[in-house]
Design a protein around this motif. Structure first.
Motif, PDB file in Angstrom:
ATOM      1  N   CYS A  52      23.933 -43.223  13.676  1.00 22.26           N
ATOM      2  CA  CYS A  52      23.786 -44.610  13.211  1.00 22.26           C
ATOM      3  C   CYS A  52      24.066 -44.758  11.713  1.00 22.26           C
ATOM      4  O   CYS A  52      23.764 -45.809  11.138  1.00 22.26           O
ATOM      5  CB  CYS A  52      22.365 -45.099  13.510  1.00 22.26           C
ATOM      6  SG  CYS A  52      21.948 -45.119  15.239  1.00 22.26           S
TER       7      CYS A  52
ATOM      8  N   TYR B 265      23.772 -48.823  11.263  1.00 25.71           N
ATOM      9  CA  TYR B 265      22.374 -49.136  11.584  1.00 25.71           C
ATOM     10  C   TYR B 265      21.392 -48.089  11.065  1.00 25.71           C
ATOM     11  O   TYR B 265      20.368 -47.838  11.697  1.00 25.71           O
ATOM     12  CB  TYR B 265      22.205 -49.248  13.108  1.00 25.71           C
ATOM     13  CG  TYR B 265      23.027 -50.337  13.732  1.00 25.71           C
ATOM     14  CD1 TYR B 265      22.696 -51.663  13.542  1.00 25.71           C
ATOM     15  CD2 TYR B 265      24.144 -50.014  14.501  1.00 25.71           C
ATOM     16  CE1 TYR B 265      23.446 -52.664  14.122  1.00 25.71           C
ATOM     17  CE2 TYR B 265      24.901 -51.008  15.093  1.00 25.71           C
ATOM     18  CZ  TYR B 265      24.545 -52.344  14.895  1.00 25.71           C
ATOM     19  OH  TYR B 265      25.288 -53.324  15.474  1.00 25.71           O
TER      20      TYR B 265
ATOM     21  N   PRO C 284      17.638 -49.749  10.305  1.00 19.76           N
ATOM     22  CA  PRO C 284      16.897 -50.068  11.532  1.00 19.76           C
ATOM     23  C   PRO C 284      16.582 -48.816  12.363  1.00 19.76           C
ATOM     24  O   PRO C 284      15.516 -48.735  12.982  1.00 19.76           O
ATOM     25  CB  PRO C 284      17.832 -51.000  12.299  1.00 19.76           C
ATOM     26  CG  PRO C 284      18.709 -51.605  11.264  1.00 19.76           C
ATOM     27  CD  PRO C 284      18.872 -50.550  10.217  1.00 19.76           C
TER      28      PRO C 284
ATOM     29  N   ILE D  52      13.572 -47.139  10.708  1.00 21.83           N
ATOM     30  CA  ILE D  52      12.355 -47.926  10.962  1.00 21.83           C
ATOM     31  C   ILE D  52      11.907 -47.743  12.412  1.00 21.83           C
ATOM     32  O   ILE D  52      10.712 -47.554  12.687  1.00 21.83           O
ATOM     33  CB  ILE D  52      12.581 -49.409  10.617  1.00 21.83           C
ATOM     34  CG1 ILE D  52      12.744 -49.563   9.107  1.00 21.83           C
ATOM     35  CG2 ILE D  52      11.440 -50.275  11.127  1.00 21.83           C
ATOM     36  CD1 ILE D  52      13.189 -50.941   8.663  1.00 21.83           C
ATOM     37  N   GLY D  53      12.857 -47.789  13.330  1.00 25.76           N
ATOM     38  CA  GLY D  53      12.527 -47.587  14.743  1.00 25.76           C
ATOM     39  C   GLY D  53      11.916 -46.221  15.003  1.00 25.76           C
ATOM     40  O   GLY D  53      10.941 -46.094  15.752  1.00 25.76           O
TER      41      GLY D  53
END
Length: 119
Positions: A65, A69, A72, A75-76
């Motif tokens: 990612c 991304y 995110p 964070i995920g």
């Protein structure tokens, strides 16, 4: 002399009961210690393997990612591992709550001995 002989026999019986109970305590403590050590060693081995797996998975996800991304994805992963940690903590707490009381058998046997001696 009959009273003295009775006293000696009762004292001998009480000492034999105490010896048996202390042996039972010793066995229970040793079993609990062995069980605890086995849990600890297995847990450490499992945690080591889990840590390596998680580390490699996190690196793989971040690399996949990276271009679009990465924030995110990080964070995920933080949220996911936080929830997993909370679940593990709750499971450990429940496990300790269901653990049998230490020296329970010894306490039961001593209570039986007291009942027999007082009746």
């Amino acid at each position: 002399m009959a009273l003295g002989d009775s006293f000696v026999r009762v004292a001998g019986t009480v000492l034999a009961i105490l010896k048996t109970r202390f042996e039972l305590i010793s066995i229970e403590v040793e079993e609990e210690w062995t069980r605890l050590l086995a849990y600890l060693l297995l847990s450490l081995a499992g945690l080591f393997c889990l840590a390596l797996t998680i580390l490699l998975a996190v690196i793989l996800i971040i690399v996949l990612c990276w271009e679009s991304y990465r924030i995110p994805a990080m964070i995920g992963l933080i949220v996911f591992f936080g929830l997993v940690t909370l679940g593990i903590a709750i499971g450990v707490k429940r496990s300790f709550a269901r653990k049998p009381k230490m020296l329970a058998l010894t306490c039961q046997e001593i209570a039986k001995d007291i009942d027999r001696l007082t009746s």
